[in-house]
Design a protein around this motif. Structure first.
Motif, PDB file in Angstrom:
ATOM      1  N   LEU A 148      59.900  29.327  16.708  1.00 34.05           N
ATOM      2  CA  LEU A 148      59.582  29.642  15.317  1.00 34.05           C
ATOM      3  C   LEU A 148      58.808  28.528  14.639  1.00 34.05           C
ATOM      4  CD1 LEU A 148      62.937  31.290  14.125  1.00 34.05           C
ATOM      5  CD2 LEU A 148      60.882  32.403  15.013  1.00 34.05           C
ATOM      6  N   ASP A 149      59.075  27.286  15.026  1.00 34.35           N
ATOM      7  CA  ASP A 149      58.389  26.148  14.411  1.00 34.35           C
ATOM      8  C   ASP A 149      56.895  26.133  14.700  1.00 34.35           C
ATOM      9  OD1 ASP A 149      60.639  25.162  13.209  1.00 34.35           O
ATOM     10  OD2 ASP A 149      61.112  23.740  14.818  1.00 34.35           O
ATOM     11  N   THR A 150      56.478  26.829  15.757  1.00 31.87           N
ATOM     12  CA  THR A 150      55.060  26.787  16.130  1.00 31.87           C
ATOM     13  C   THR A 150      54.243  27.902  15.480  1.00 31.87           C
ATOM     14  OG1 THR A 150      55.280  28.224  18.091  1.00 31.87           O
ATOM     15  CG2 THR A 150      55.732  25.864  18.383  1.00 31.87           C
ATOM     16  N   ILE A 151      54.897  28.852  14.818  1.00 28.54           N
ATOM     17  CA  ILE A 151      54.175  29.992  14.237  1.00 28.54           C
ATOM     18  C   ILE A 151      53.437  29.560  12.973  1.00 28.54           C
ATOM     19  CG2 ILE A 151      54.385  32.288  13.212  1.00 28.54           C
ATOM     20  CD1 ILE A 151      56.816  32.770  14.971  1.00 28.54           C
ATOM     21  N   ARG A 152      52.124  29.752  12.976  1.00 30.55           N
ATOM     22  CA  ARG A 152      51.291  29.453  11.796  1.00 30.55           C
ATOM     23  C   ARG A 152      51.273  30.637  10.848  1.00 30.55           C
ATOM     24  NH1 ARG A 152      46.050  29.072  13.306  1.00 30.55           N
ATOM     25  NH2 ARG A 152      45.561  28.072  11.308  1.00 30.55           N
ATOM     26  N   TYR A 153      51.071  31.825  11.388  1.00 30.70           N
ATOM     27  CA  TYR A 153      51.169  33.053  10.604  1.00 30.70           C
ATOM     28  C   TYR A 153      51.115  34.235  11.554  1.00 30.70           C
ATOM     29  CZ  TYR A 153      46.003  33.248  10.946  1.00 30.70           C
ATOM     30  OH  TYR A 153      44.708  33.283  11.406  1.00 30.70           O
ATOM     31  N   VAL A 154      51.513  35.401  11.042  1.00 32.97           N
ATOM     32  CA  VAL A 154      51.492  36.641  11.817  1.00 32.97           C
ATOM     33  C   VAL A 154      50.539  37.608  11.122  1.00 32.97           C
ATOM     34  CG1 VAL A 154      52.833  38.575  12.716  1.00 32.97           C
ATOM     35  CG2 VAL A 154      53.882  36.302  12.560  1.00 32.97           C
ATOM     36  N   GLU A 155      49.676  38.219  11.924  1.00 33.48           N
ATOM     37  CA  GLU A 155      48.668  39.131  11.395  1.00 33.48           C
ATOM     38  C   GLU A 155      48.873  40.521  11.983  1.00 33.48           C
ATOM     39  OE1 GLU A 155      43.752  39.432  11.305  1.00 33.48           O
ATOM     40  OE2 GLU A 155      44.783  37.826  12.432  1.00 33.48           O
ATOM     41  N   GLY A 156      48.892  41.542  11.140  1.00 24.95           N
ATOM     42  CA  GLY A 156      49.081  42.904  11.601  1.00 24.95           C
ATOM     43  C   GLY A 156      47.770  43.633  11.824  1.00 24.95           C
ATOM     44  N   LEU A 157      47.696  44.352  12.944  1.00 23.74           N
ATOM     45  CA  LEU A 157      46.510  45.139  13.294  1.00 23.74           C
ATOM     46  C   LEU A 157      46.956  46.515  13.754  1.00 23.74           C
ATOM     47  CD1 LEU A 157      44.625  42.427  15.390  1.00 23.74           C
ATOM     48  CD2 LEU A 157      44.052  43.144  13.068  1.00 23.74           C
ATOM     49  N   LYS A 158      47.120  47.450  12.808  1.00 21.99           N
ATOM     50  CA  LYS A 158      47.582  48.795  13.122  1.00 21.99           C
ATOM     51  C   LYS A 158      48.907  48.749  13.873  1.00 21.99           C
ATOM     52  CE  LYS A 158      43.083  51.080  12.976  1.00 21.99           C
ATOM     53  NZ  LYS A 158      42.092  51.929  13.683  1.00 21.99           N
ATOM     54  N   ASP A 159      48.918  49.102  15.155  1.00 27.64           N
ATOM     55  CA  ASP A 159      50.173  49.144  15.913  1.00 27.64           C
ATOM     56  C   ASP A 159      50.477  47.833  16.640  1.00 27.64           C
ATOM     57  OD1 ASP A 159      50.627  51.794  15.186  1.00 27.64           O
ATOM     58  OD2 ASP A 159      49.434  52.541  16.847  1.00 27.64           O
ATOM     59  N   TYR A 160      49.687  46.801  16.387  1.00 24.31           N
ATOM     60  CA  TYR A 160      49.870  45.512  17.060  1.00 24.31           C
ATOM     61  C   TYR A 160      50.069  44.403  16.031  1.00 24.31           C
ATOM     62  CZ  TYR A 160      48.239  47.519  21.479  1.00 24.31           C
ATOM     63  OH  TYR A 160      48.118  48.271  22.614  1.00 24.31           O
ATOM     64  N   VAL A 161      50.644  43.305  16.499  1.00 25.11           N
ATOM     65  CA  VAL A 161      50.667  42.084  15.702  1.00 25.11           C
ATOM     66  C   VAL A 161      50.045  40.962  16.511  1.00 25.11           C
ATOM     67  CG1 VAL A 161      52.698  42.731  14.344  1.00 25.11           C
ATOM     68  CG2 VAL A 161      52.997  41.435  16.462  1.00 25.11           C
ATOM     69  N   LYS A 162      49.379  40.049  15.797  1.00 25.04           N
ATOM     70  CA  LYS A 162      48.828  38.834  16.399  1.00 25.04           C
ATOM     71  C   LYS A 162      49.630  37.666  15.852  1.00 25.04           C
ATOM     72  CE  LYS A 162      44.335  38.377  16.508  1.00 25.04           C
ATOM     73  NZ  LYS A 162      42.914  38.406  16.059  1.00 25.04           N
ATOM     74  N   ILE A 163      50.294  36.945  16.736  1.00 32.93           N
ATOM     75  CA  ILE A 163      51.120  35.803  16.335  1.00 32.93           C
ATOM     76  C   ILE A 163      50.336  34.535  16.614  1.00 32.93           C
ATOM     77  CG2 ILE A 163      53.350  34.668  16.592  1.00 32.93           C
ATOM     78  CD1 ILE A 163      54.375  37.338  17.797  1.00 32.93           C
ATOM     79  N   HIS A 164      49.880  33.892  15.551  1.00 27.87           N
ATOM     80  CA  HIS A 164      49.079  32.673  15.676  1.00 27.87           C
ATOM     81  C   HIS A 164      50.024  31.469  15.741  1.00 27.87           C
ATOM     82  CE1 HIS A 164      45.204  34.696  14.557  1.00 27.87           C
ATOM     83  NE2 HIS A 164      46.055  35.537  14.008  1.00 27.87           N
ATOM     84  N   THR A 165      49.881  30.660  16.781  1.00 25.35           N
ATOM     85  CA  THR A 165      50.782  29.523  16.992  1.00 25.35           C
ATOM     86  C   THR A 165      50.004  28.224  17.163  1.00 25.35           C
ATOM     87  OG1 THR A 165      50.835  29.766  19.401  1.00 25.35           O
ATOM     88  CG2 THR A 165      52.441  31.049  18.132  1.00 25.35           C
ATOM     89  N   ASP A 166      50.729  27.116  17.042  1.00 24.09           N
ATOM     90  CA  ASP A 166      50.120  25.799  17.204  1.00 24.09           C
ATOM     91  C   ASP A 166      49.775  25.480  18.652  1.00 24.09           C
ATOM     92  OD1 ASP A 166      50.334  25.164  14.489  1.00 24.09           O
ATOM     93  OD2 ASP A 166      52.395  24.461  14.743  1.00 24.09           O
ATOM     94  N   ASP A 167      50.564  26.023  19.585  1.00 23.58           N
ATOM     95  CA  ASP A 167      50.454  25.575  20.975  1.00 23.58           C
ATOM     96  C   ASP A 167      49.549  26.454  21.839  1.00 23.58           C
ATOM     97  OD1 ASP A 167      52.163  27.700  20.909  1.00 23.58           O
ATOM     98  OD2 ASP A 167      53.890  26.630  21.731  1.00 23.58           O
ATOM     99  N   SER A 168      48.760  27.318  21.212  1.00 21.54           N
ATOM    100  CA  SER A 168      47.842  28.148  21.987  1.00 21.54           C
ATOM    101  C   SER A 168      46.567  28.401  21.185  1.00 21.54           C
ATOM    102  CB  SER A 168      48.498  29.479  22.352  1.00 21.54           C
ATOM    103  OG  SER A 168      47.561  30.335  22.997  1.00 21.54           O
ATOM    104  N   PRO A 169      45.391  28.280  21.824  1.00 20.01           N
ATOM    105  CA  PRO A 169      44.140  28.557  21.106  1.00 20.01           C
ATOM    106  C   PRO A 169      43.943  30.034  20.794  1.00 20.01           C
ATOM    107  CG  PRO A 169      43.700  28.160  23.435  1.00 20.01           C
ATOM    108  CD  PRO A 169      45.154  27.861  23.219  1.00 20.01           C
ATOM    109  N   HIS A 170      44.717  30.888  21.479  1.00 25.22           N
ATOM    110  CA  HIS A 170      44.608  32.327  21.276  1.00 25.22           C
ATOM    111  C   HIS A 170      45.951  32.879  20.786  1.00 25.22           C
ATOM    112  CE1 HIS A 170      40.789  32.103  23.343  1.00 25.22           C
ATOM    113  NE2 HIS A 170      41.386  31.543  24.375  1.00 25.22           N
TER     114      HIS A 170
END
Length: 236
Positions: A148-170
């Motif tokens: 949880l500490d690495t989550i920058r923000y969560v973005e919703g895309l219709k039926d999917y979510v994109k979880i943006h984190t510190d430890d991954s470029p994607h």
């Protein structure tokens, strides 16, 4: 934490499907599979599970009746083809209510809710108020643990979510809606600020008009989410 579970369903194919899901989740272990409530109650005495995946329409004793016989330490996720039992299911303290056919994504969400509940219970018993520090999400064909500490923000895309984190470029992409994602994240640490965005409260750097800044990312503040956000800000 590992949660011991049993599956109770009079449909063999349903039992095997749920058992295959359990095998994929590292924090759930399967202690038994039963086709009726009578045998399942004996299995509970023998194995002492914490969690039941329980069908409702079964012969002799149905799932709702069985749930009322359980002690308070055993929690239930109902698995049924009938949505009209949902209210009664939650009245007996169900963690979740899954409608057949049950997808792996929905099953995983229910397991995450169970993990969150049992983690809080365990911490309370040990005098520790800490919440879970990570969640598991299904991404492509694997299960990913996200701190949880690495989550920058969560973005919703219709039926999917994109979880943006510190430890991954994607970002981690998962088949899940925002409502389910919001339920998985502790409200003490995360807040939904837009129909398409959830942010960690502790990482908000600036608020200006209709936008929030998380690190170098500008995130919109939705009008319908503004009252809850203002309440959060006013308590700081």
């Amino acid at each position: 934490m590992t949660i011991k579970c049993i599956i109770v369903d009079d449909e063999p194919l349903a039992v095997e499907l749920l058992a295959s899901y359990v095998e994929k989740i590292p924090f759930i272990s399967l202690a038994g599979k039963y086709s009726n409530a009578t045998d399942a109650l004996k299995g509970i005495d023998e194995h002492q599970p914490q969690l039941l995946f329980l069908d409702i329409q079964m012969p002799d004793i149905n799932g709702l009746e069985m749930a009322r016989m359980l002690n308070k330490d055993v929690r239930v996720v109902f698995t049924t083809a009938f949505e009209n039992y949902a209210i009664e299911g939650f009245r007996v303290g169900a963690i979740d209510y899954l409608l057949k056919p049950i997808t792996y994504a929905a099953f995983l969400e229910a397991c995450n809710r169970a993990l969150h509940w049992f983690s809080l219970l365990d911490n309370a018993k040990n005098g520790n108020a800490e919440e879970p520090t990570s969640i598991f999400v299904k991404s492509e064909y694997k299960l990913v643990q996200i701190a949880l500490d690495t989550i920058r923000y969560v973005e919703g895309l219709k039926d999917y979510v994109k979880i943006h984190t510190d430890d991954s470029p994607h970002p981690v992409l998962s088949l899940m809606n925002m409502k389910a994602m919001e339920a998985m994240l502790p409200s003490s640490r995360f807040i939904r600020v837009h129909r398409s965005y959830i942010v960690p409260k502790g990482r908000i750097k600036e608020v200006e008009r209709n936008h929030i800044r998380i690190d170098d990312t500008e995130i919109p503040l939705g009008e319908s989410y503004r009252p809850a956000f203002q309440e959060f800000v006013s308590t700081k």
